[in-house]
Design a protein around this motif. Structure first.
Motif, PDB file in Angstrom:
ATOM      1  N   ILE A 195     -76.174  54.252  22.810  1.00  0.00           N
ATOM      2  CA  ILE A 195     -74.827  54.659  22.408  1.00  0.00           C
ATOM      3  C   ILE A 195     -74.209  55.495  23.521  1.00  0.00           C
ATOM      4  CG2 ILE A 195     -75.364  54.607  19.938  1.00  0.00           C
ATOM      5  CD1 ILE A 195     -75.399  57.863  20.456  1.00  0.00           C
ATOM      6  N   THR A 196     -72.948  55.843  23.370  1.00  0.00           N
ATOM      7  CA  THR A 196     -72.300  56.758  24.314  1.00  0.00           C
ATOM      8  C   THR A 196     -71.746  57.953  23.555  1.00  0.00           C
ATOM      9  OG1 THR A 196     -70.167  55.588  24.154  1.00  0.00           O
ATOM     10  CG2 THR A 196     -71.678  54.937  25.935  1.00  0.00           C
ATOM     11  N   VAL A 197     -71.801  59.091  24.207  1.00  0.00           N
ATOM     12  CA  VAL A 197     -71.261  60.329  23.659  1.00  0.00           C
ATOM     13  C   VAL A 197     -70.266  60.889  24.662  1.00  0.00           C
ATOM     14  CG1 VAL A 197     -71.788  62.695  22.976  1.00  0.00           C
ATOM     15  CG2 VAL A 197     -73.313  60.841  22.289  1.00  0.00           C
ATOM     16  N   ARG A 198     -69.129  61.284  24.169  1.00  0.00           N
ATOM     17  CA  ARG A 198     -68.072  61.784  25.049  1.00  0.00           C
ATOM     18  C   ARG A 198     -68.307  63.254  25.390  1.00  0.00           C
ATOM     19  NH1 ARG A 198     -61.555  61.097  23.866  1.00  0.00           N
ATOM     20  NH2 ARG A 198     -60.793  62.334  25.637  1.00  0.00           N
ATOM     21  N   LEU A 199     -68.358  63.534  26.699  1.00  0.00           N
ATOM     22  CA  LEU A 199     -68.407  64.893  27.213  1.00  0.00           C
ATOM     23  C   LEU A 199     -67.273  65.043  28.224  1.00  0.00           C
ATOM     24  CD1 LEU A 199     -72.269  65.454  27.674  1.00  0.00           C
ATOM     25  CD2 LEU A 199     -70.795  66.336  25.859  1.00  0.00           C
ATOM     26  N   GLY A 201     -64.768  64.658  30.801  1.00  0.00           N
ATOM     27  CA  GLY A 201     -64.571  63.824  31.972  1.00  0.00           C
ATOM     28  C   GLY A 201     -65.448  62.606  32.078  1.00  0.00           C
ATOM     29  N   ARG A 202     -66.313  62.365  31.100  1.00  0.00           N
ATOM     30  CA  ARG A 202     -67.188  61.193  31.207  1.00  0.00           C
ATOM     31  C   ARG A 202     -67.820  60.868  29.858  1.00  0.00           C
ATOM     32  NH1 ARG A 202     -69.476  66.482  31.387  1.00  0.00           N
ATOM     33  NH2 ARG A 202     -71.759  66.398  31.454  1.00  0.00           N
ATOM     34  N   ASP A 203     -68.349  59.660  29.783  1.00  0.00           N
ATOM     35  CA  ASP A 203     -69.187  59.258  28.660  1.00  0.00           C
ATOM     36  C   ASP A 203     -70.636  59.295  29.112  1.00  0.00           C
ATOM     37  OD1 ASP A 203     -67.130  58.834  26.856  1.00  0.00           O
ATOM     38  OD2 ASP A 203     -66.885  56.722  27.397  1.00  0.00           O
ATOM     39  N   VAL A 204     -71.507  59.826  28.275  1.00  0.00           N
ATOM     40  CA  VAL A 204     -72.930  59.903  28.572  1.00  0.00           C
ATOM     41  C   VAL A 204     -73.665  58.858  27.736  1.00  0.00           C
ATOM     42  CG1 VAL A 204     -74.991  61.362  28.454  1.00  0.00           C
ATOM     43  CG2 VAL A 204     -72.806  62.344  29.166  1.00  0.00           C
ATOM     44  N   PHE A 205     -74.536  58.102  28.392  1.00  0.00           N
ATOM     45  CA  PHE A 205     -75.316  57.080  27.701  1.00  0.00           C
ATOM     46  C   PHE A 205     -76.554  57.724  27.078  1.00  0.00           C
ATOM     47  CE2 PHE A 205     -72.803  54.830  30.798  1.00  0.00           C
ATOM     48  CZ  PHE A 205     -72.396  53.690  30.116  1.00  0.00           C
ATOM     49  N   VAL A 206     -76.842  57.326  25.852  1.00  0.00           N
ATOM     50  CA  VAL A 206     -77.952  57.907  25.096  1.00  0.00           C
ATOM     51  C   VAL A 206     -78.804  56.782  24.525  1.00  0.00           C
ATOM     52  CG1 VAL A 206     -78.619  59.447  23.214  1.00  0.00           C
ATOM     53  CG2 VAL A 206     -76.478  59.867  24.476  1.00  0.00           C
ATOM     54  N   LYS A 207     -80.078  56.782  24.883  1.00  0.00           N
ATOM     55  CA  LYS A 207     -81.012  55.789  24.355  1.00  0.00           C
ATOM     56  C   LYS A 207     -81.631  56.307  23.065  1.00  0.00           C
ATOM     57  CE  LYS A 207     -85.057  52.995  25.681  1.00  0.00           C
ATOM     58  NZ  LYS A 207     -85.955  52.606  26.791  1.00  0.00           N
ATOM     59  N   TYR A 219     -85.573  59.008  14.370  1.00  0.00           N
ATOM     60  CA  TYR A 219     -84.874  58.471  15.533  1.00  0.00           C
ATOM     61  C   TYR A 219     -84.595  59.608  16.508  1.00  0.00           C
ATOM     62  CZ  TYR A 219     -84.324  54.303  12.704  1.00  0.00           C
ATOM     63  OH  TYR A 219     -84.582  53.191  11.938  1.00  0.00           O
ATOM     64  N   PHE A 220     -84.990  59.402  17.757  1.00  0.00           N
ATOM     65  CA  PHE A 220     -84.834  60.423  18.789  1.00  0.00           C
ATOM     66  C   PHE A 220     -83.840  59.959  19.847  1.00  0.00           C
ATOM     67  CE2 PHE A 220     -89.147  61.616  17.276  1.00  0.00           C
ATOM     68  CZ  PHE A 220     -88.912  62.967  17.044  1.00  0.00           C
ATOM     69  N   LEU A 221     -83.085  60.903  20.386  1.00  0.00           N
ATOM     70  CA  LEU A 221     -82.027  60.625  21.363  1.00  0.00           C
ATOM     71  C   LEU A 221     -82.446  61.117  22.747  1.00  0.00           C
ATOM     72  CD1 LEU A 221     -79.102  61.832  19.078  1.00  0.00           C
ATOM     73  CD2 LEU A 221     -79.997  59.512  19.315  1.00  0.00           C
ATOM     74  N   ASP A 222     -82.118  60.328  23.775  1.00  0.00           N
ATOM     75  CA  ASP A 222     -82.628  60.571  25.124  1.00  0.00           C
ATOM     76  C   ASP A 222     -81.563  60.172  26.142  1.00  0.00           C
ATOM     77  OD1 ASP A 222     -84.134  60.530  27.524  1.00  0.00           O
ATOM     78  OD2 ASP A 222     -84.924  58.527  27.088  1.00  0.00           O
ATOM     79  N   ARG A 263     -75.108  54.620  12.903  1.00  0.00           N
ATOM     80  CA  ARG A 263     -74.130  53.539  12.697  1.00  0.00           C
ATOM     81  C   ARG A 263     -74.562  52.289  13.473  1.00  0.00           C
ATOM     82  NH1 ARG A 263     -72.455  55.880   8.295  1.00  0.00           N
ATOM     83  NH2 ARG A 263     -70.846  57.497   8.541  1.00  0.00           N
ATOM     84  N   GLN A 264     -74.997  52.485  14.713  1.00  0.00           N
ATOM     85  CA  GLN A 264     -75.447  51.343  15.526  1.00  0.00           C
ATOM     86  C   GLN A 264     -76.639  50.643  14.880  1.00  0.00           C
ATOM     87  OE1 GLN A 264     -75.204  49.793  18.715  1.00  0.00           O
ATOM     88  NE2 GLN A 264     -73.279  50.714  19.344  1.00  0.00           N
ATOM     89  N   LEU A 265     -77.480  51.412  14.219  1.00  0.00           N
ATOM     90  CA  LEU A 265     -78.663  50.859  13.584  1.00  0.00           C
ATOM     91  C   LEU A 265     -78.372  50.260  12.215  1.00  0.00           C
ATOM     92  CD1 LEU A 265     -80.998  53.808  14.578  1.00  0.00           C
ATOM     93  CD2 LEU A 265     -81.385  51.430  15.256  1.00  0.00           C
ATOM     94  N   GLY A 266     -77.137  50.370  11.767  1.00  0.00           N
ATOM     95  CA  GLY A 266     -76.768  49.830  10.460  1.00  0.00           C
ATOM     96  C   GLY A 266     -77.251  50.681   9.304  1.00  0.00           C
TER      97      GLY A 266
END
Length: 359
Positions: A195-199, A201-207, A219-222, A263-266
């Motif tokens: 997913i992406t999270v807004r910070l 000036g940029r979007d950060v990708f999160v696995k 579920y863990f975020l990285d 949400r991405q995981l349904g």
């Protein structure tokens, strides 16, 4: 910067004990002593050296010890009994299913900055994490519809050592997720969930990673991904590390990113449980969803309030992060328009009286 192209492969196990791979990927073993014995009996020294991490254990154990266990009648008797117990546990009817058969579609999402489930996954510092881990184990034993959401810290929390002069030193370890019990969360087509999270000036990708704890999944975020800058890859490096900017970024990732991940995981929770204030920003993301879906802000507040649970482990000011209005402007100012309020109205959400006045 961390190594990105690291691959660990568990060797093929003898057919008679091949389900040890499955057992190693479910922390159910950690509160069932006989299941732990399946690993320690093969090589007690290695089991201690890998900090009771079954995935790493199976990577490093000598092949002849696997072969010996595979033909040992006593070992196989224990192995078959443990795997039968696991199957019964995972597939049998639960207390919750028997007691509330009409509510099996209900789901609690439990957000916490720490999860202390087992020492082989050191993403916790103490009581708060152990409480969260015990919640997951209890939910699994009872069969509660329950998922956890947290952060997968690359270096976890520090280990304390005392040097020769008597001073405390903090030591952080580097964790290879491929040697841990976590696995990447995937879409039906096999692609990893990112997913992406807004910070600013940029979007950060999160696995998104997942950890099986009996029947429960955490579920863990990285953020340690090649798509991110070095600074953003370090955002999920240490538990409770860094300055105020790091902390608000972590809490945005956990709160707002955690909602996006589900949400991405349904996954559509019925109740959202915030364990301590670190995940409080889930409230903002859920308000934003409702308002963008057509509800007025007052109605969205009521909808979120009715399905949110909050527990605190440290009910004193020192146990909670406080961010200035300027930091909120910088990191969350884009939400003012998205929740259809002005700056003063948004800031009022942080106060009980202010939030009630808006309704």
């Amino acid at each position: 910067m961390y190594s990105y192209r690291t691959i660990s492969v568990i060797p093929e196990l003898p057919e008679s004990i091949h389900r040890l791979k499955e057992l190693a990927r479910n922390l159910w073993f950690s509160w069932h002593p006989e299941a732990e014995l399946l690993f320690s009996r093969m090589d007690a020294v290695l089991w201690e050296e890998v900090n009771h991490n079954p995935v790493k254990f199976l990577l490093y154990i000598e092949g002849d010890k696997l072969q010996k266990a595979a033909v040992d009648p006593e070992y196989l008797e224990t192995y078959n009994r443990v795997m039968s117990d696991l199957d019964t546990y995972m597939q049998g009817q639960t207390w919750y299913q028997r007691t509330y058969p009409e509510q099996t579609d209900q789901l609690v999402a439990y957000f916490s900055a720490e999860f202390g489930v087992h020492e082989s996954n050191p993403v916790y510092s103490g009581g708060l994490g152990l409480l969260a881990g015990d919640h997951c184990k209890s939910a699994s034993d009872l069969g509660l519809p329950f998922v956890g959401v947290g952060i997968l810290y690359k270096q976890g929390y520090f280990c304390q050592r005392v040097n020769r002069e008597g001073w405390q030193e903090a030591h952080y370890s580097f964790m290879d997720f491929n040697e841990m019990t976590v696995t990447p969360a995937t879409h039906p087509d096999g692609g990893h969930v990112i997913i992406t999270v807004r910070l600013p000036g940029r979007d950060v990708f999160v696995k998104v990673w997942q950890l099986q704890v009996g029947r429960v999944v955490i579920y863990f975020l990285d953020t340690d991904l090649a798509q991110n800058s070095r600074e953003d890859r370090l955002l999920t490096s240490k538990l409770y590390g860094g300055d105020q900017d790091t902390r608000i970024c972590q809490e945005i990732i956990l709160g707002i990113g955690g909602v996006k991940a589900l949400r991405q995981l349904g996954i559509s929770p019925t109740a959202w449980h915030i364990n301590e204030g670190h995940a409080a920003f889930i409230i903002l993301e859920r308000i934003r969803e409702w308002v963008q879906g057509g509800l007025s802000l007052p109605t969205a507040l009521e909808a979120v309030r009715a399905s949110t649970i909050f527990t605190t482990h440290t009910p004193v000011p020192a146990g909670h992060d406080v961010f200035s209005a300027d930091m909120i402007d910088r990191y969350l100012g884009y939400l003012y328009e998205e929740v259809k309020t002005d700056r003063d109205g948004f800031m009022a959400l942080a106060g009980i009286r202010g939030a009630k006045d808006l309704t």
